[in-house]
Design a protein around this motif. Structure first.
Motif, PDB file in Angstrom:
ATOM      1  N   TYR A 111       5.203  85.848  -5.918  1.00  0.00           N
ATOM      2  CA  TYR A 111       5.055  86.925  -4.929  1.00  0.00           C
ATOM      3  C   TYR A 111       4.642  86.333  -3.584  1.00  0.00           C
ATOM      4  O   TYR A 111       5.177  86.694  -2.539  1.00  0.00           O
ATOM      5  CB  TYR A 111       4.015  87.941  -5.401  1.00  0.00           C
ATOM      6  N   LEU A 112       3.690  85.412  -3.618  1.00  0.00           N
ATOM      7  CA  LEU A 112       3.212  84.772  -2.398  1.00  0.00           C
ATOM      8  C   LEU A 112       4.340  84.021  -1.704  1.00  0.00           C
ATOM      9  O   LEU A 112       4.496  84.113  -0.481  1.00  0.00           O
ATOM     10  CB  LEU A 112       2.058  83.826  -2.729  1.00  0.00           C
ATOM     11  N   THR A 113       5.150  83.321  -2.472  1.00  0.00           N
ATOM     12  CA  THR A 113       6.309  82.621  -1.916  1.00  0.00           C
ATOM     13  C   THR A 113       7.224  83.601  -1.194  1.00  0.00           C
ATOM     14  O   THR A 113       7.659  83.356  -0.068  1.00  0.00           O
ATOM     15  CB  THR A 113       7.093  81.889  -3.030  1.00  0.00           C
ATOM     16  N   GLY A 114       7.500  84.717  -1.844  1.00  0.00           N
ATOM     17  CA  GLY A 114       8.365  85.732  -1.245  1.00  0.00           C
ATOM     18  C   GLY A 114       7.796  86.308   0.041  1.00  0.00           C
ATOM     19  O   GLY A 114       8.530  86.525   1.015  1.00  0.00           O
ATOM     20  N   LYS A 115       6.490  86.531   0.073  1.00  0.00           N
ATOM     21  CA  LYS A 115       5.873  87.082   1.279  1.00  0.00           C
ATOM     22  C   LYS A 115       5.877  86.074   2.424  1.00  0.00           C
ATOM     23  O   LYS A 115       6.061  86.435   3.582  1.00  0.00           O
ATOM     24  CB  LYS A 115       4.446  87.559   0.987  1.00  0.00           C
ATOM     25  N   ILE A 116       5.685  84.802   2.111  1.00  0.00           N
ATOM     26  CA  ILE A 116       5.745  83.773   3.149  1.00  0.00           C
ATOM     27  C   ILE A 116       7.172  83.694   3.691  1.00  0.00           C
ATOM     28  O   ILE A 116       7.373  83.615   4.902  1.00  0.00           O
ATOM     29  CB  ILE A 116       5.247  82.415   2.612  1.00  0.00           C
ATOM     30  N   GLN A 117       8.156  83.767   2.808  1.00  0.00           N
ATOM     31  CA  GLN A 117       9.555  83.786   3.242  1.00  0.00           C
ATOM     32  C   GLN A 117       9.786  84.959   4.196  1.00  0.00           C
ATOM     33  O   GLN A 117      10.381  84.806   5.261  1.00  0.00           O
ATOM     34  CB  GLN A 117      10.486  83.973   2.042  1.00  0.00           C
ATOM     35  N   GLU A 118       9.344  86.129   3.788  1.00  0.00           N
ATOM     36  CA  GLU A 118       9.561  87.347   4.555  1.00  0.00           C
ATOM     37  C   GLU A 118       8.851  87.311   5.910  1.00  0.00           C
ATOM     38  O   GLU A 118       9.451  87.604   6.943  1.00  0.00           O
ATOM     39  CB  GLU A 118       9.041  88.536   3.732  1.00  0.00           C
ATOM     40  N   ARG A 119       7.589  86.949   5.910  1.00  0.00           N
ATOM     41  CA  ARG A 119       6.798  86.991   7.139  1.00  0.00           C
ATOM     42  C   ARG A 119       7.150  85.885   8.134  1.00  0.00           C
ATOM     43  O   ARG A 119       7.057  86.064   9.325  1.00  0.00           O
ATOM     44  CB  ARG A 119       5.307  86.904   6.828  1.00  0.00           C
ATOM     45  N   TYR A 120       7.536  84.723   7.597  1.00  0.00           N
ATOM     46  CA  TYR A 120       7.777  83.572   8.467  1.00  0.00           C
ATOM     47  C   TYR A 120       9.250  83.199   8.606  1.00  0.00           C
ATOM     48  O   TYR A 120       9.593  82.282   9.356  1.00  0.00           O
ATOM     49  CB  TYR A 120       6.966  82.363   7.981  1.00  0.00           C
ATOM     50  N   GLY A 121      10.123  83.869   7.886  1.00  0.00           N
ATOM     51  CA  GLY A 121      11.550  83.611   8.006  1.00  0.00           C
ATOM     52  C   GLY A 121      11.972  82.223   7.572  1.00  0.00           C
ATOM     53  O   GLY A 121      12.819  81.592   8.196  1.00  0.00           O
ATOM     54  N   VAL A 122      11.355  81.730   6.493  1.00  0.00           N
ATOM     55  CA  VAL A 122      11.708  80.408   5.973  1.00  0.00           C
ATOM     56  C   VAL A 122      12.431  80.572   4.640  1.00  0.00           C
ATOM     57  O   VAL A 122      12.336  81.608   3.982  1.00  0.00           O
ATOM     58  CB  VAL A 122      10.463  79.502   5.801  1.00  0.00           C
ATOM     59  N   ALA A 123      13.127  79.534   4.234  1.00  0.00           N
ATOM     60  CA  ALA A 123      13.833  79.538   2.959  1.00  0.00           C
ATOM     61  C   ALA A 123      12.832  79.445   1.803  1.00  0.00           C
ATOM     62  O   ALA A 123      11.686  79.002   1.987  1.00  0.00           O
ATOM     63  CB  ALA A 123      14.795  78.352   2.892  1.00  0.00           C
ATOM     64  N   GLN A 124      13.272  79.835   0.632  1.00  0.00           N
ATOM     65  CA  GLN A 124      12.411  79.805  -0.550  1.00  0.00           C
ATOM     66  C   GLN A 124      11.873  78.400  -0.817  1.00  0.00           C
ATOM     67  O   GLN A 124      10.691  78.233  -1.105  1.00  0.00           O
ATOM     68  CB  GLN A 124      13.160  80.307  -1.780  1.00  0.00           C
ATOM     69  N   ASP A 125      12.732  77.391  -0.708  1.00  0.00           N
ATOM     70  CA  ASP A 125      12.296  76.005  -0.938  1.00  0.00           C
ATOM     71  C   ASP A 125      11.199  75.599   0.038  1.00  0.00           C
ATOM     72  O   ASP A 125      10.243  74.928  -0.341  1.00  0.00           O
ATOM     73  CB  ASP A 125      13.466  75.034  -0.815  1.00  0.00           C
ATOM     74  N   GLU A 126      11.330  76.009   1.288  1.00  0.00           N
ATOM     75  CA  GLU A 126      10.325  75.673   2.301  1.00  0.00           C
ATOM     76  C   GLU A 126       9.012  76.400   2.017  1.00  0.00           C
ATOM     77  O   GLU A 126       7.941  75.808   2.126  1.00  0.00           O
ATOM     78  CB  GLU A 126      10.826  76.028   3.706  1.00  0.00           C
ATOM     79  N   ALA A 127       9.084  77.656   1.623  1.00  0.00           N
ATOM     80  CA  ALA A 127       7.867  78.401   1.297  1.00  0.00           C
ATOM     81  C   ALA A 127       7.152  77.755   0.108  1.00  0.00           C
ATOM     82  O   ALA A 127       5.929  77.586   0.127  1.00  0.00           O
ATOM     83  CB  ALA A 127       8.206  79.859   1.004  1.00  0.00           C
ATOM     84  N   LYS A 128       7.910  77.362  -0.911  1.00  0.00           N
ATOM     85  CA  LYS A 128       7.319  76.692  -2.074  1.00  0.00           C
ATOM     86  C   LYS A 128       6.679  75.371  -1.673  1.00  0.00           C
ATOM     87  O   LYS A 128       5.598  75.016  -2.139  1.00  0.00           O
ATOM     88  CB  LYS A 128       8.366  76.458  -3.158  1.00  0.00           C
TER      89      LYS A 128
END
Length: 65
Positions: free
Chosen positions: A38-55
């Protein structure tokens, strides 16, 4: 990310997460409650980064704990 460790220390970590990712809301962190997906998804959403970058960012953050 060690899910059990995160869940056990969530209140302390929530403050550190807010420092690192200020765009995350208190509600985001409350819902996440240690759920790294969930945290990964929210970082993706809020910061506009790819899933790999959020992870990657979460893994780097985890190393600092």
């Amino acid at each position: 990310m060690n899910e059990d460790r995160i869940k056990g220390q969530w209140k302390q970590l929530a403050g550190k997460l807010k420092e690192k990712w200020g765009k995350l809301t208190d509600d985001d962190l409350k819902v996440a409650e240690g759920n790294s997906e969930y945290l990964t998804g929210k970082i993706q959403e809020r910061y506009g980064v790819a899933q790999d970058e959020a992870k990657r960012q979460i893994q780097e953050f985890d190393k600092t704990l």
